[in-house]
Design an enzyme around this catalytic site. Structure first.
Site, PDB file in Angstrom:
ATOM      1  N   ARG A 168      -8.778  -3.863   0.003  1.00  0.00           N
ATOM      2  CA  ARG A 168      -7.629  -3.283  -0.737  1.00  0.00           C
ATOM      3  C   ARG A 168      -6.829  -1.490  -0.575  1.00  0.00           C
ATOM      4  NH1 ARG A 168      -7.530  -7.532  -0.016  1.00  0.00           N
ATOM      5  NH2 ARG A 168      -7.816  -9.151  -0.974  1.00  0.00           N
ATOM      6  N   GLU A 197       1.298  -1.542  -0.921  1.00  0.00           N
ATOM      7  CA  GLU A 197       2.620  -2.676  -0.324  1.00  0.00           C
ATOM      8  C   GLU A 197       3.803  -3.706  -0.752  1.00  0.00           C
ATOM      9  OE1 GLU A 197      -0.843  -5.469   1.715  1.00  0.00           O
ATOM     10  OE2 GLU A 197      -1.931  -3.825   1.720  1.00  0.00           O
ATOM     11  N   HIS A 215      -1.969  -5.747   7.118  1.00  0.00           N
ATOM     12  CA  HIS A 215      -2.367  -6.065   6.379  1.00  0.00           C
ATOM     13  C   HIS A 215      -2.646  -7.680   7.174  1.00  0.00           C
ATOM     14  CE1 HIS A 215      -3.408  -7.014   1.914  1.00  0.00           C
ATOM     15  NE2 HIS A 215      -4.388  -8.446   3.138  1.00  0.00           N
TER      16      HIS A 215
END
Length: 250
Positions: A168, A197, A215
């Site tokens: 993450r 993000e 991602h």
């Protein structure tokens, strides 16, 4: 005597053999030093002389080395590298298994040592970074792992180290990573996830030593199919009163 005749007379009636021409994309400092250790090297650019004068003083060189052309950056050799994995769960373990096939040395940090693996365990992420060439972040995000890679860990990784994040975004102090890259305190980065993000720091987009993906580390048709089947199996277990395949622990 005409210049051509004078040259022929100088070489006893035989024209001089032309030197071999060697085209090399790039001569870096170590390669240049190696050439000088083995051969007598005359450097035109270092001489400061016009080309005709430089050639006239070259005393019939055996080879002319010309550098130039398009140079592609050196590739990173994976085999033999020390890979530190933060988070040796399902994903981290599969990463380790694949890297072993390339001859990498695997180290890891996790909540506790795992008896099922022979990899060297580091209870401290800082100490893991000190011993690693590449640091791979593959852990979950919680209050303990937020910014688990901070300035001290990046500095421990060092100027030749590379950081990869498929966990993450907030596992890494992103602002500090950008500073470390700009200042040359680490060699490169490969983030698949970002702290805010979908925003990506603009500085990362212009860096030659950074590879960005959006991602998508898990986005293959095979992994999507596995995720679908796994979710259905969890639902079937739940409605049947059986233990879940992957329970979420408190």
């Amino acid at each position: 005597m005409a210049p051509a005749a004078a040259t022929a007379a100088k070489w006893s009636g035989k024209p001089p053999a032309l030197p071999s021409l060697l085209l090399i994309r790039r001569v870096d400092a170590s390669f240049a030093a190696g050439l000088r250790q083995r051969f007598r090297v005359l450097d035109f650019f270092a001489s400061g002389e016009p080309l005709p004068a430089f050639l006239a003083a070259a005393e019939a060189p055996r080879a002319a080395v010309v550098t130039g052309g398009v140079f592609l950056a050196w590739h990173f050799q994976l085999g033999g590298k020390r890979i530190g994995i933060i988070g040796l769960g399902n994903i981290g373990s599969l990463i380790a298994k694949r890297l072993e096939a390339f001859g990498c040395v695997i180290y890891y940090n996790s909540r506790k040592p795992k008896d099922s693996v022979s990899y060297r365990y580091f209870p401290s992420v800082h100490d893991l970074a000190v011993e690693s060439d590449v640091l791979v972040v593959a852990c979950a995000l919680n209050k303990d792992t937020r910014h688990i890679v901070n300035m001290d860990v990046l500095d421990a990784l060092g100027k030749d180290g590379i950081i990869i994040n498929i966990g993450r975004g907030a596992n890494i102090d992103e602002a500090e990573m950008v500073r470390a890259l700009k200042e040359g305190r680490i060699a490169g980065a490969g983030p698949d996830v970002f702290e805010n993000e979908p925003e990506v720091p603009a500085e990362l987009l212009s860096m030659d030593n950074v590879v960005l993906t959006h991602h998508v580390a898990v986005s293959t048709s095979e992994s999507r199919g596995d995720l679908r089947d796994h979710t259905i199996a969890n639902l079937e277990a739940f409605f049947s009163g059986k233990p879940l395949l992957t329970p979420v622990l408190p």
